[in-house]
Enzyme design. Structure first.
Site, PDB file in Angstrom:
ATOM      1  N   THR A   1      30.574  -4.982 -13.380  1.00  0.00           N
ATOM      2  CA  THR A   1      29.422  -4.362 -12.727  1.00  0.00           C
ATOM      3  C   THR A   1      28.159  -4.743 -13.481  1.00  0.00           C
ATOM      4  OG1 THR A   1      30.705  -2.519 -11.849  1.00  0.00           O
ATOM      5  CG2 THR A   1      28.344  -2.177 -12.097  1.00  0.00           C
TER       6      THR A   1
ATOM      7  N   SER B   1      38.198   2.037 -11.628  1.00  0.00           N
ATOM      8  CA  SER B   1      36.979   2.172 -12.420  1.00  0.00           C
ATOM      9  C   SER B   1      37.312   2.343 -13.891  1.00  0.00           C
ATOM     10  CB  SER B   1      36.170   3.381 -11.934  1.00  0.00           C
ATOM     11  OG  SER B   1      35.105   3.667 -12.817  1.00  0.00           O
TER      12      SER B   1
ATOM     13  N   TYR C   1      32.301  -2.133 -17.375  1.00  0.00           N
ATOM     14  CA  TYR C   1      30.914  -2.132 -17.834  1.00  0.00           C
ATOM     15  C   TYR C   1      30.876  -2.799 -19.211  1.00  0.00           C
ATOM     16  CZ  TYR C   1      29.936   1.371 -14.222  1.00  0.00           C
ATOM     17  OH  TYR C   1      29.813   2.042 -13.025  1.00  0.00           O
TER      18      TYR C   1
ATOM     19  N   LYS D   1      30.022  -7.763  -9.608  1.00  0.00           N
ATOM     20  CA  LYS D   1      29.690  -6.716  -8.627  1.00  0.00           C
ATOM     21  C   LYS D   1      28.296  -6.152  -8.887  1.00  0.00           C
ATOM     22  CE  LYS D   1      31.356  -2.214  -6.966  1.00  0.00           C
ATOM     23  NZ  LYS D   1      30.137  -1.430  -7.257  1.00  0.00           N
TER      24      LYS D   1
ATOM     25  N   HIS E   1      25.358  -0.407  -5.656  1.00  0.00           N
ATOM     26  CA  HIS E   1      25.981   0.743  -6.343  1.00  0.00           C
ATOM     27  C   HIS E   1      25.953   1.981  -5.453  1.00  0.00           C
ATOM     28  CE1 HIS E   1      27.286   1.216 -10.658  1.00  0.00           C
ATOM     29  NE2 HIS E   1      27.424   2.474 -10.252  1.00  0.00           N
TER      30      HIS E   1
END
Length: 359
Positions: free
Chosen positions: A158, A109, A132, A233, A257
């Site tokens: 994402t 992440s 992100y 994603k 999510h």
């Protein structure tokens, strides 16, 4: 420590709940609003029934597969989840080492408590970086270039978080990171700390920093600025998946999510077959959300997923036993998938067809 043996994922979850602080536990386990989608993710897999084959002459099972051409030992991979140092001191490095031991895909992440350079140095291939899109495109570009240099082999974008779905547990707990922990990948860019607010500090951080008008032009930009394959994603709709594939995505992750964004979004098992049918052979399709048993993995493959990504079970493993706990969680799922394949009459993953889910 609990005297009962830890033989399934629920055992690890039960023990983790006794260990974590309320704030950390609610952050890891909570979902958006009424948590309907959170519950449905798991319940959806449970409702699917397996119409098993008999007298199939099943030999030793072969669980191996590939992701974007890279071999992994099983179709079970580590999803990107934030703030692993809330679960154990070694944090994301323990997770990376666990994935390496299991010989499977690890996705880091961007909101990790450990800098990507330190984590990827301990990770094996395949290792991917989740991203992100920040309002400041320069920050996003710097993250991508650092990930390339650090050894990431794909970028996982994402797309279901232009803002943060309201997580009422976090709001009640005034969730924030403890002193000494930060968003280490963003620290050199001046975005490593949460703001001082009442309520969820993570929600305030996302509102201040994440690009809220995400569009397919952002996917175009990302595909054009990195030499790495891009995985998208957070897809719920077949038409979005097809469009993303046509715009350059090499894989799609069907995901809501973990039930943490839009409550009452459908369970991932419900939309997975539509996405698979829509994209065809344009790209690979993965799925996450609510996977708690090896039989869930088999059902996901039957619906067309190439691999599943697991998030919360890894965190429970980290909380209970650090690196070894995460390894054990992965090995439990491996054993359960192997057993499900045997009992369904499947020797290899390609034997797992959609017909197993319908009479």
């Amino acid at each position: 420590m609990d005297s009962d043996p830890l033989i399934n994922i629920a055992d690890y979850a039960r023990l983790a709940r006794r260990t974590l602080s309320k704030g950390a536990l609610d952050y890891f386990e909570g979902g958006a609003r009424d948590e309907i989608t959170l519950r449905e993710n798991t319940a959806g897999w449970e409702r699917l029934k397996l119409y098993y084959r008999v007298l199939a002459g099943v030999g030793p099972r072969d669980l191996t597969t590939t992701v974007l051409g890279k071999p992994i030992s099983m179709p079970i991979a580590v999803a990107p989840t934030a703030f692993h140092k809330l679960a154990c001191e070694a944090g994301e490095i323990a997770t990376a080492v666990a994935a390496k031991a299991a010989k499977t895909l690890f996705i880091l992440s961007s909101l990790s408590n450990t800098a990507m350079e330190s984590v990827f140095a301990q990770a094996a291939s395949p290792r991917w970086f989740q991203l992100y899109i920040y309002k400041d495109r320069g920050i996003t570009h710097e993250l991508v270039k650092r990930a390339e240099t650090a050894g990431a082999e794909a970028i996982v974008l994402t797309v279901d978080a232009p803002g943060l779905g309201t997580r009422e547990r976090d709001a009640r707990n005034n969730f924030r990171l403890p002193d000494g922990l930060g968003v280490e990948n963003l620290a050199p860019l001046g975005k490593g700390d949460f703001p001082e607010v009442t309520g969820s500090a993570l929600a305030a951080y996302v509102q201040a920093n994440f690009k809220d008008d995400l569009g397919f032009d952002d996917l175009d930009w990302l595909c054009g600025c990195t030499r790495l394959p891009v995985v998208v994603k957070g897809v719920c709709r077949a038409d979005d998946a097809r469009r993303a594939a046509e715009r350059g995505a090499k894989a799609i992750v069907v995901s809501n999510h973990g039930g943490r964004q839009l409550d009452t979004a459908p369970a991932t098992c419900e939309v997975l077959p539509y996405v698979v049918d829509s994209v065809g052979d344009r790209c690979e399709v993965y799925v996450d959300g609510g996977i708690r048993r090896g039989s869930d993995v088999l059902k996901a493959i039957a619906l067309g997923a190439r691999v599943v990504l697991v998030g919360r079970p890894i965190l429970w493993g980290l909380c209970v036993g650090g690196e070894q706990g995460a390894i054990q969680v992965l090995e439990i799922l491996r054993r359960e998938l192997d057993e499900a394949m045997l009992l369904c009459g499947c020797t290899k993953l390609s034997d797992i067809k959609r017909e197993l889910l319908a009479p």
